[in-house]
Scaffold this motif. Sequence first.
Motif, mmCIF file in Angstrom:
data_model
loop_
_atom_site.group_PDB
_atom_site.id
_atom_site.type_symbol
_atom_site.label_atom_id
_atom_site.label_comp_id
_atom_site.label_asym_id
_atom_site.label_seq_id
_atom_site.Cartn_x
_atom_site.Cartn_y
_atom_site.Cartn_z
ATOM 1 N N LYS A 1 18.998 -6.623 -9.836
ATOM 2 C CA LYS A 1 18.041 -5.574 -10.346
ATOM 3 C C LYS A 1 18.335 -4.391 -9.504
ATOM 4 O O LYS A 1 18.291 -3.166 -9.839
ATOM 5 N N PHE A 2 18.228 -4.521 -8.056
ATOM 6 C CA PHE A 2 18.698 -3.580 -6.958
ATOM 7 C C PHE A 2 19.883 -2.674 -7.668
ATOM 8 O O PHE A 2 19.983 -1.556 -7.281
ATOM 9 N N CYS A 3 20.937 -3.685 -8.043
ATOM 10 C CA CYS A 3 22.188 -2.745 -8.399
ATOM 11 C C CYS A 3 22.192 -2.275 -9.536
ATOM 12 O O CYS A 3 22.790 -0.743 -9.565
ATOM 13 N N ILE A 4 21.416 -2.385 -10.771
ATOM 14 C CA ILE A 4 21.089 -1.640 -11.711
ATOM 15 C C ILE A 4 20.336 -0.163 -11.414
ATOM 16 O O ILE A 4 20.615 0.743 -11.854
ATOM 17 N N LEU A 5 19.269 -0.707 -10.705
ATOM 18 C CA LEU A 5 18.580 0.468 -10.222
ATOM 19 C C LEU A 5 19.491 1.453 -9.431
ATOM 20 O O LEU A 5 19.175 2.813 -9.530
ATOM 21 N N GLN A 6 20.084 1.059 -8.421
ATOM 22 C CA GLN A 6 20.958 1.973 -7.493
ATOM 23 C C GLN A 6 21.986 2.560 -8.385
ATOM 24 O O GLN A 6 22.370 3.756 -8.383
ATOM 25 N N PHE A 7 22.610 1.981 -9.306
ATOM 26 C CA PHE A 7 23.331 2.590 -10.480
ATOM 27 C C PHE A 7 22.908 3.899 -10.930
ATOM 28 O O PHE A 7 23.398 4.881 -11.137
ATOM 29 N N ARG B 1 0.917 -1.295 0.010
ATOM 30 C CA ARG B 1 0.008 -0.214 -0.007
ATOM 31 C C ARG B 1 0.692 1.282 -0.128
ATOM 32 O O ARG B 1 0.371 2.311 -0.433
ATOM 33 N N ASN B 2 2.103 1.095 0.684
ATOM 34 C CA ASN B 2 3.043 2.315 0.621
ATOM 35 C C ASN B 2 4.018 2.326 -0.567
ATOM 36 O O ASN B 2 4.746 3.009 -0.637
ATOM 37 N N GLY B 3 3.526 1.825 -1.766
ATOM 38 C CA GLY B 3 4.176 1.937 -3.021
ATOM 39 C C GLY B 3 5.162 0.776 -3.147
ATOM 40 O O GLY B 3 5.624 0.575 -4.463
ATOM 41 N N VAL B 4 5.512 -0.304 -2.391
ATOM 42 C CA VAL B 4 6.478 -1.445 -2.572
ATOM 43 C C VAL B 4 5.490 -2.606 -2.986
ATOM 44 O O VAL B 4 4.611 -2.808 -2.160
ATOM 45 N N ARG B 5 5.800 -3.104 -4.017
ATOM 46 C CA ARG B 5 5.335 -4.344 -4.603
ATOM 47 C C ARG B 5 5.991 -5.234 -4.952
ATOM 48 O O ARG B 5 6.957 -5.219 -5.216
ATOM 49 N N PRO B 6 5.264 -6.521 -5.114
ATOM 50 C CA PRO B 6 6.116 -7.791 -5.413
ATOM 51 C C PRO B 6 6.576 -7.648 -7.018
ATOM 52 O O PRO B 6 5.677 -7.094 -7.693
ATOM 53 N N ASP B 7 7.630 -8.416 -7.388
ATOM 54 C CA ASP B 7 7.821 -8.051 -8.712
ATOM 55 C C ASP B 7 7.572 -9.562 -9.491
ATOM 56 O O ASP B 7 8.328 -10.560 -9.346
ATOM 57 N N LEU B 8 6.373 -9.778 -9.649
ATOM 58 C CA LEU B 8 5.807 -10.787 -10.317
ATOM 59 C C LEU B 8 6.311 -11.425 -11.544
ATOM 60 O O LEU B 8 6.508 -12.330 -11.950
ATOM 61 N N ILE B 9 6.762 -10.171 -12.315
ATOM 62 C CA ILE B 9 7.403 -10.473 -13.696
ATOM 63 C C ILE B 9 8.789 -11.111 -13.734
ATOM 64 O O ILE B 9 9.067 -11.974 -14.393
ATOM 65 N N LEU B 10 9.473 -10.842 -12.580
ATOM 66 C CA LEU B 10 10.756 -11.428 -12.397
ATOM 67 C C LEU B 10 10.550 -12.929 -11.977
ATOM 68 O O LEU B 10 11.760 -13.572 -12.469
ATOM 69 N N PHE C 1 19.397 -8.787 -18.413
ATOM 70 C CA PHE C 1 20.551 -8.947 -17.328
ATOM 71 C C PHE C 1 20.137 -10.146 -16.486
ATOM 72 O O PHE C 1 20.912 -11.130 -16.607
ATOM 73 N N SER C 2 18.955 -9.993 -15.886
ATOM 74 C CA SER C 2 18.463 -11.461 -14.970
ATOM 75 C C SER C 2 18.511 -12.703 -15.971
ATOM 76 O O SER C 2 19.273 -13.733 -15.456
ATOM 77 N N PHE C 3 17.856 -12.436 -17.219
ATOM 78 C CA PHE C 3 18.183 -13.605 -17.917
ATOM 79 C C PHE C 3 19.273 -14.185 -18.382
ATOM 80 O O PHE C 3 19.563 -15.588 -18.256
ATOM 81 N N ALA D 1 17.082 -19.139 -4.182
ATOM 82 C CA ALA D 1 18.556 -18.505 -4.418
ATOM 83 C C ALA D 1 18.658 -17.704 -5.715
ATOM 84 O O ALA D 1 19.164 -16.582 -5.791
ATOM 85 N N ILE D 2 18.201 -18.287 -6.715
ATOM 86 C CA ILE D 2 18.178 -17.746 -7.892
ATOM 87 C C ILE D 2 17.376 -16.324 -7.997
ATOM 88 O O ILE D 2 17.600 -15.384 -8.637
ATOM 89 N N LEU D 3 16.229 -16.461 -7.140
ATOM 90 C CA LEU D 3 15.498 -15.152 -7.055
ATOM 91 C C LEU D 3 16.202 -14.038 -6.497
ATOM 92 O O LEU D 3 16.045 -13.109 -6.706
ATOM 93 N N LEU D 4 16.917 -14.629 -5.316
ATOM 94 C CA LEU D 4 17.581 -13.449 -4.663
ATOM 95 C C LEU D 4 18.614 -12.746 -5.302
ATOM 96 O O LEU D 4 18.864 -11.770 -5.313
ATOM 97 N N VAL D 5 19.334 -13.737 -6.236
ATOM 98 C CA VAL D 5 20.487 -13.342 -7.014
ATOM 99 C C VAL D 5 20.021 -12.172 -8.055
ATOM 100 O O VAL D 5 20.288 -11.198 -8.225
ATOM 101 N N CYS D 6 18.603 -12.401 -8.717
ATOM 102 C CA CYS D 6 17.922 -11.644 -9.524
ATOM 103 C C CYS D 6 17.560 -10.410 -9.122
ATOM 104 O O CYS D 6 17.915 -9.229 -9.524
ATOM 105 N N SER D 7 17.123 -10.748 -7.704
ATOM 106 C CA SER D 7 16.419 -9.608 -7.092
ATOM 107 C C SER D 7 17.826 -8.317 -6.829
ATOM 108 O O SER D 7 17.696 -7.177 -7.117
ATOM 109 N N PHE D 8 18.636 -9.045 -6.444
ATOM 110 C CA PHE D 8 19.974 -8.203 -5.951
ATOM 111 C C PHE D 8 20.510 -7.496 -7.574
ATOM 112 O O PHE D 8 21.012 -6.228 -7.261
#
Lengths: 272, 169
Positions: B111-117, B28-37, B80-82, B102-109
């Motif tokens: 994504k986080f790195c690209i967004l942080q960049f 509700r505060n704007g953070v949503r699960p990434d189902l596409i990932l 990149f994730s692919f 584990a692979i989900l965590l790697v992909c999330s991370f």
Amino acid sequence: MLQFFLKKKRFFFLLGLFIIALIFFARDIENRKTYTFFDRLFLDVLITPVKISTLCINKAVHIWRGYFYLVDLKKENSFLKGYIENLEMQNQLLREEALENKRLRELLSFKKKFAHTMRPAEIIGRDPSSWFKTIIIDKGSKDGLVRDCGVVTPRGIVGRIIDVTEASAKVLLITDVNSAVDAVVKRNRARGIVEGFGENTCQLSYVLNTEDVLLNDVLVSSGLNSIYPKGVSIGTVSRIVKNKQGFFQFVEIKPLVDFAKLNEVLVVLKEF
Amino acid sequence: MTLPNMSFLITGYILLMVQTHPFLPFGRNGVRPDLILILVIYIGLNYSKNRGALLLCFLGYLFELVSGAPHGLYILIYLFSFCIIKILKKYFNFETFGKRFAILLVCSFTKFCILQFCFYFIYETGSILGQKPFFQETLFTLILFPFVFTLLNRIPGQQKNSSDFLPPL
């Protein structure tokens, strides 16, 4: 050479996709593009089921709330009667003040205040990303909406329209990192730019260290950018950090609009 | 277009609609699960490079249409994730429950790195965007991961005799 390319064709195909994506990204960063014909077509197809389901859920919620309203009607009625009496009293005082204000304005030959046309709209979608803050509303270009129309609620500024299709529009919230609103502190007219800060907060940038900004000061729009009407509330000051080294102080703003509970908004239409 | 391609496209569309819906109980505060990932992981584990990459480009494009993200950013993230999944798949098998998490965590991370960049070097606001949305988003995605993955396994028209095909969780 050709053999090499054919051998590595999968790699070059992927590389090509990466390059195309990078080109799109770089172009969009430099100058945000509006929707193309295909974008609008895809979005209209994409958003229609969401629009229908949102309207159905809203209808169901209204019916459910209506039921509870009837249950508590008697209690609420007596409370409201007292509240109306209070408001009537306040109204009388305000009418007097308004008349006085009108007389004074006429005396000073003030220009008649610009009346904005507003169109109500319902939220039918939120940003699927957790990092960018946009919403999608159910009104589009056929309702007179264009890019850079301001979006407000009676509580304060919500954002501005960045993309429009025939039946929907995308609104960039003031909490998004790409958002900027020219603002003044209501108490002392200190100027600054309210910029999105992520996570439902904003910051007031370019406020000199010498400016007297206090906690809980209310910020309103300056009306300079012609997107929002002048004097619409934005938020309150929630944190101040005076920077001894630099020129500007850090001022964090808590928006008055609760974006999580937002269901309806008002779009400020552009007058041509 | 083949049946699996079409099925995945429709599934991606449905997942995107769920993620965009204003009444989603999460975030509700704007953070949503990434189902596409989750779909990216599934496609990465089951699809060929070319078809998978093309499909993800189109899904990334659809994602950007309803999002405030600049065009191309989510296409890059998903590509990149692919690619990471394809590389890791050469060295590990992802048939167990834990390895898929584990692979989900790697992909999330990733994504986080690209967004942080992006936030650091393009929007220059990186220092203010903390790790809170990342942890919340990853948590929401992890919660929904088994359900979505099981549903994806039931999509009709998949090549079930393929060596790449994964059994349901």
